[in-house]
Structures are given as C-alpha cells and as structure tokens.
Design an enzyme around this catalytic site. Structure first.
Site, PDB file in Angstrom:
ATOM      1  N   HIS A   1      11.202 -47.632 -61.218  1.00 51.68           N
ATOM      2  CA  HIS A   1       9.868 -48.008 -60.117  1.00 51.68           C
ATOM      3  C   HIS A   1       9.303 -49.071 -60.544  1.00 51.68           C
ATOM      4  O   HIS A   1       8.172 -49.328 -61.297  1.00 51.68           O
ATOM      5  CB  HIS A   1       8.711 -46.937 -60.334  1.00 51.68           C
ATOM      6  CG  HIS A   1       8.942 -45.465 -59.766  1.00 51.68           C
ATOM      7  ND1 HIS A   1       8.862 -45.106 -58.640  1.00 51.68           N
ATOM      8  CD2 HIS A   1       9.834 -44.383 -60.417  1.00 51.68           C
ATOM      9  CE1 HIS A   1       9.396 -44.039 -58.336  1.00 51.68           C
ATOM     10  NE2 HIS A   1      10.017 -43.463 -59.410  1.00 51.68           N
TER      11      HIS A   1
ATOM     12  N   GLU B   1       7.432 -51.071 -58.816  1.00 52.42           N
ATOM     13  CA  GLU B   1       6.181 -51.075 -58.255  1.00 52.42           C
ATOM     14  C   GLU B   1       4.981 -50.507 -58.914  1.00 52.42           C
ATOM     15  O   GLU B   1       3.809 -50.955 -58.895  1.00 52.42           O
ATOM     16  CB  GLU B   1       6.080 -50.168 -56.805  1.00 52.42           C
ATOM     17  CG  GLU B   1       5.918 -48.778 -56.989  1.00 52.42           C
ATOM     18  CD  GLU B   1       7.536 -48.150 -57.176  1.00 52.42           C
ATOM     19  OE1 GLU B   1       8.474 -49.162 -57.283  1.00 52.42           O
ATOM     20  OE2 GLU B   1       7.598 -46.991 -57.191  1.00 52.42           O
TER      21      GLU B   1
ATOM     22  N   GLU C   1       9.952 -37.655 -53.191  1.00 59.11           N
ATOM     23  CA  GLU C   1      10.896 -36.640 -53.260  1.00 59.11           C
ATOM     24  C   GLU C   1      12.034 -36.799 -52.181  1.00 59.11           C
ATOM     25  O   GLU C   1      11.789 -36.704 -51.031  1.00 59.11           O
ATOM     26  CB  GLU C   1      10.198 -35.249 -52.923  1.00 59.11           C
ATOM     27  CG  GLU C   1      10.495 -34.221 -53.933  1.00 59.11           C
ATOM     28  CD  GLU C   1      12.062 -33.717 -54.069  1.00 59.11           C
ATOM     29  OE1 GLU C   1      12.551 -33.701 -53.174  1.00 59.11           O
ATOM     30  OE2 GLU C   1      12.543 -33.660 -55.243  1.00 59.11           O
TER      31      GLU C   1
ATOM     32  N   ILE D   1      11.053 -42.153 -63.564  1.00 56.07           N
ATOM     33  CA  ILE D   1      10.242 -40.608 -63.445  1.00 56.07           C
ATOM     34  C   ILE D   1      11.281 -39.774 -62.813  1.00 56.07           C
ATOM     35  O   ILE D   1      11.246 -39.717 -61.289  1.00 56.07           O
ATOM     36  CB  ILE D   1       8.893 -40.965 -62.465  1.00 56.07           C
ATOM     37  CG1 ILE D   1       8.193 -41.934 -63.009  1.00 56.07           C
ATOM     38  CG2 ILE D   1       8.166 -39.757 -62.265  1.00 56.07           C
ATOM     39  CD1 ILE D   1       6.942 -42.673 -62.314  1.00 56.07           C
TER      40      ILE D   1
ATOM     41  N   ARG E   1      20.977 -36.742 -58.770  1.00 53.11           N
ATOM     42  CA  ARG E   1      19.236 -36.803 -58.872  1.00 53.11           C
ATOM     43  C   ARG E   1      19.017 -35.983 -60.231  1.00 53.11           C
ATOM     44  O   ARG E   1      19.815 -35.176 -60.615  1.00 53.11           O
ATOM     45  CB  ARG E   1      19.084 -35.518 -57.645  1.00 53.11           C
ATOM     46  CG  ARG E   1      19.135 -36.062 -56.259  1.00 53.11           C
ATOM     47  CD  ARG E   1      18.654 -35.059 -55.218  1.00 53.11           C
ATOM     48  NE  ARG E   1      17.180 -34.680 -55.387  1.00 53.11           N
ATOM     49  CZ  ARG E   1      16.527 -33.485 -55.523  1.00 53.11           C
ATOM     50  NH1 ARG E   1      17.506 -32.349 -55.436  1.00 53.11           N
ATOM     51  NH2 ARG E   1      15.222 -33.316 -55.647  1.00 53.11           N
TER      52      ARG E   1
ATOM     53  N   CYS F   1      14.284 -45.046 -56.585  1.00 48.99           N
ATOM     54  CA  CYS F   1      14.265 -43.632 -57.064  1.00 48.99           C
ATOM     55  C   CYS F   1      14.662 -42.814 -55.871  1.00 48.99           C
ATOM     56  O   CYS F   1      15.814 -42.806 -55.618  1.00 48.99           O
ATOM     57  CB  CYS F   1      12.872 -43.401 -57.724  1.00 48.99           C
ATOM     58  SG  CYS F   1      12.930 -42.085 -58.815  1.00 48.99           S
TER      59      CYS F   1
HETATM   60  N1  GLN Z   1      13.551 -36.452 -58.311  1.00 48.43           N
HETATM   61  C1  GLN Z   1      12.996 -37.325 -57.238  1.00 48.43           C
HETATM   62  C2  GLN Z   1      14.010 -36.732 -56.171  1.00 48.43           C
HETATM   63  O1  GLN Z   1      15.138 -36.318 -56.226  1.00 48.43           O
HETATM   64  C3  GLN Z   1      12.923 -38.467 -57.271  1.00 48.43           C
HETATM   65  C4  GLN Z   1      11.809 -38.941 -58.326  1.00 48.43           C
HETATM   66  C5  GLN Z   1      11.138 -40.303 -57.846  1.00 48.43           C
HETATM   67  O2  GLN Z   1      11.187 -40.802 -56.788  1.00 48.43           O
HETATM   68  N2  GLN Z   1      10.364 -40.675 -58.996  1.00 48.43           N
HETATM   69  O3  GLN Z   1      13.635 -37.336 -55.044  1.00 48.43           O
END
Ligand code: GLN
Length: 203
Positions: free
Chosen positions: A179, A181, A49, A138, A109, A80
């Site tokens: 991602h 990973e 996040e 994600i 975002r 991400c």
């Molecule tokens: N939506 C998340 C953010 O704004 C990022 C999502 C993620 O890292 N999988 O930080």
C-alpha cells in the site's frame, strides 16, 4: 495535460489514493458507475476486500464495462485487493469471485501467513532509482506466477518470504501487493500517472 484518474470507490481505502493522485498532479475522480468509468483516462483499484469489491462490481454493473476498458488498453493500477482483482487467476478465494484479466498472473490471497500477516519492509522497485520503497503489507497477496509478458518490478528482499514477487506491470497495467498510499511516498503513484501522460510504446 492533467489526466483524469478514477479510483474505484466501491469499498476500501479510496480516499488515500485520491489524495496521492492529487498530490501527483492528476485529477482524481471517484468511480462507482459505468458513466463515471467511461469519463476517466485511467483507474486505481484500491486495497480493501477483494471478494467484497468483486461482488460490488457485479451489483454496480461495472464488471463488463471495466473488463472492456482494460481490453481496450486503459491504464490501471491495483494495490493489494486491487492487485487480486487485476489478475487472471486467483488462489485461495471464493469460487464465485470475478477477475478482470488485466495482468497475466496467478495471485494468492492472504499469502504471507499468520507470522507475517501484516509487515513492512524496504524494497528495490524497478523504475524508481532514488532509494528503496517502504512497503506496507496488510493481509497481502503475492504473485505466484507471472506470465511471459509481465515485468517483475519488486520482490521481498529478505526474511521467510524472500524472493516473492510483490510488484508487476504488463503494458500500462501495474499492481503492487503493498500500500504505497499510506506512507506518503508518492513515487509509485507518480510512476502510474506517468503512464497516462506518456503511454508506454508498443503495448
Ligand atoms: N486480504 C484482502 C483481500 O483478499 C486484501 C487486503 C488489502 O487490500 N489490504 O482482498
């Protein structure tokens, strides 16, 4: 030489990146404080996040040391939420979110919207020649503006978001919306580890 690569370990999927880096022959190190940051050759900023990680960077007094190391040219890779933090401009975020200015780009975002909130696709990735990369998104960001010195490494190939930029590099700093990973495909991490073993000339 075995590069020591930190994984910013404030929040998010730290362990997966540590495993991927170790599998690529690097020495992974969890980074939570400035002394740990000072001891690594490069840094991975994991998914999670971004607003929470931003807040924790402040609490753990890592914000300025991290900006400083990026200014000095430390190689970094953000996935991400990590991509969001590495941008110099972020849309659809909290006004008090910190950016690290690692890449001259504008990132939005949670950009893909409800229909494709989380999805997977295969994409061509510049610098990885042996077949497409399976990309897992994600609640991912996308790159809405890439600066003149930013190299676009991958775009969404098809569907409603076709053409959207989802992987970039500027100098030795790289970022992906997705991602790598979580798939067991080590090529993106290997590409990053390469930049530590052989820094890109002229950047
Ligand atoms: N939506 C998340 C953010 O704004 C990022 C999502 C993620 O890292 N999988 O930080």
């Amino acid at each position: 030489m075995t590069p020591r690569i930190g994984v910013l370990a404030l929040q998010g999927d730290v362990r997966e990146h540590m495993h991927a880096l170790a599998a690529c022959g690097a020495e992974p190190v969890a980074v939570r404080r400035a002394t740990e940051l000072a001891a690594v050759d490069g840094l991975v900023l994991p998914g999670g996040e971004s607003t929470a990680i931003s807040k924790l960077l402040e609490v753990f007094e890592l914000l300025e040391p991290l900006r400083q190391r990026l200014r000095e040219g430390m190689p970094a890779y953000g996935s991400c939420a990590g991509m969001i933090l590495l941008a110099n401009e972020v849309l659809d975020t909290r006004p008090d979110m910190h950016t690290l200015n690692g890449i001259d780009m504008t990132v939005r975002r949670n950009a893909f919207g409800r229909q494709v909130d989380s999805f997977e696709t295969d994409l061509e990735f510049t610098g990885l020649d042996d077949g497409p990369v399976r990309a897992v998104f994600i609640r991912a960001p996308w790159v809405e503006r890439a600066g003149a010195d930013v190299e676009v490494l991958a775009r969404v190939p098809s569907g409603p978001a076709a053409g959207t930029i989802v992987a970039v590099r500027q100098g030795n700093v790289m970022a992906t919306s997705f991602h790598p990973e979580v798939t067991g495909d080590l090529r993106v991490h290997r590409l990053f580890v390469e930049t530590l073993v052989r820094p890109r000339a002229g950047v």
